[in-house]
Design a protein around this motif. Sequence first.
Motif, short mmCIF file in Angstrom:
data_model
loop_
_atom_site.label_atom_id
_atom_site.label_comp_id
_atom_site.label_asym_id
_atom_site.label_seq_id
_atom_site.Cartn_x
_atom_site.Cartn_y
_atom_site.Cartn_z
N GLU A 131 -4.97 -5.41 -2.15
CA GLU A 131 -5.79 -5.24 -0.95
C GLU A 131 -5.70 -6.52 -0.12
OE1 GLU A 131 -7.38 -2.72 1.35
OE2 GLU A 131 -7.54 -2.09 -0.75
N ASP A 177 -4.17 -3.17 -8.31
CA ASP A 177 -4.09 -2.64 -6.94
C ASP A 177 -4.20 -3.78 -5.93
OD1 ASP A 177 -3.91 -0.01 -7.81
OD2 ASP A 177 -6.08 0.24 -7.90
N SER A 226 2.27 1.94 -3.51
CA SER A 226 1.30 1.97 -4.60
C SER A 226 1.13 3.38 -5.16
CB SER A 226 -0.05 1.46 -4.08
OG SER A 226 -1.00 1.46 -5.11
N LYS A 286 0.83 -1.22 0.00
CA LYS A 286 0.00 0.00 0.00
C LYS A 286 0.86 1.26 0.00
CE LYS A 286 -4.04 -0.33 0.51
NZ LYS A 286 -5.11 -0.50 -0.51
#
Length: 560
Positions: A483, A481, A316, A313
């Motif tokens: 998660e 992305d 990113s 994260k």
Amino acid sequence: MKKAWWKESVVYQIYPRSFKDSNGDGIGDLRGIIEKLDYLKFLGVDVLWLCPIYKSPNCDNGYDISDYKDIMDEFGTMEDFDELLFEAHKRGLKILMDLVVNHTSDEHIWFINSRKSKDNEYRDYYIWRKGKDGKEPNNWGSSFSGSAWEYDEATDMYYLHCFAKKQPDLNWENEKVRKEVQDIVKWWLDKGIDGFRMDVINMISKDQRFPDGIVPEGGLYGDMSPYVMNGPRVHEYLKELNEKVLSKYDIMTVGETPCVTPEIAIDYVGEDRNELNMVFSFEHMDIDKDVINLTKKPLDLVELKKIMSKWQKGMSDRGWNSLYWNNHDQPRVVSRFGNDTEYWDKSAKMLATCLHMQQGTPYIYQGEEIGMTNVRFQDIEDYRDIAVINGYNEEVIIKGRSHEQYMQYIYDFSRDNARTPMQWDDSDNGGFTTGKPWIKVNPNYTKINVAKQIGDKDSILNYYRRLIKLRKENEIIIYGDFELILPDDKNIFSYTRKLNDEMLLVICNFTSNNAEFSLPDNINYVNKNLLISNYDVANDDNIENFELRAYESRVYLLKV
């Protein structure tokens, strides 16, 4: 997010000394690497990172360089390197060199001159200080045990060596040193290499006050890291190197940077920073190591997930991650985070899946793709790593720890775990050499080797080939992305990757027990396709709630 070839590549790290010996002297060499280029092309990797091949007396296996523009005698000649570069490029493989410019060898001509006199023109190429009260300039401890300062009688002064005493640190405060480094970098890039991995590059700027460090519990020396890591001028130096040399070429740069957080790393790799492409962080490599008590702690999967997610994260859209479990300084991951006995095959594949599906450039260390394991040499004399040898002297001889305790610690964490010869087949010495190897081969080479796996479609080797192929066929694996899901689950590491209307669902069981998986309610999908798994799984299996087997991993591509 900007696209780049180095984001889309898979890197294979070669430790030349242990990869393949072509002439029977027991030491791997450049011609040995040339012999195996077709194997590396078969594996599917894009970039070959070579650990140092420069001229070196080998105090630290090549990380002590005496001539940056020549090749170590045991490895071959510059003509051999030129042939390697040509043959690699012919196969579409790029070459990444290891750049070691925090320190040199004490046999480098710069240091030979530097120690001659205080007014020598090379004196300020290195860090010299007067002692205090008959002792070292401060209490810093070397990374390889002992003091970080070495007394030199010729000028009655001490020089700094953050590593071995034969690895004096360069003085980057000196503009002449920086120009020398720029010249070396340009020389290799003009030769046609494709980039650099930069050894401990965040240590090139030191706090010029050189204050004492805090002595850790049970320690003999002060901790130098706050004063040598991420120092006051490090970004200035890297921006200068980038502006004057690196930016002129389409290359890949990755910095080895101990003691960084994602926030600190962004300062090195942010796309607007003009320094490096990516860095190696070490937070996940310290999770099971108790350096004070010299013991291995059980893996805390919740903490590992927290660390990996923080980096995913944190980088990113601002920087880029490097993904690795293994390198030349770390124990073998299947022995460390997996199970190298009963579930050797399954855990090796699971660990590969968990890493390769994250966002970042994956690094495969030689032998990882066949599940090579840690080694247990019975005698300390069988070890070659200077950190092990110096550590034994400090911990057992000086501090009085038991021989058995220290040996168990090096069984778990010795760098030599990664440095035993590559296991090519079940012939003598694993097909690495016809001579006596510089370090013993892991005795399990008859069971774990390339020849045994290359034709087996279910082998670890062919599983790695599938992972690499999937990465090239599915852009979501590169740019999607990240998660984390089920962050508090103590057995399962699961996450998603999302790009446009696609979602990757990655599920990995890190234990030898069955584990229950439940899909979070907020994940909805239209249809699913099983991309890869390390067990036989039917594509129409239920994914809402099911039981994972020991070290099972699955990756689904969902339409959302």
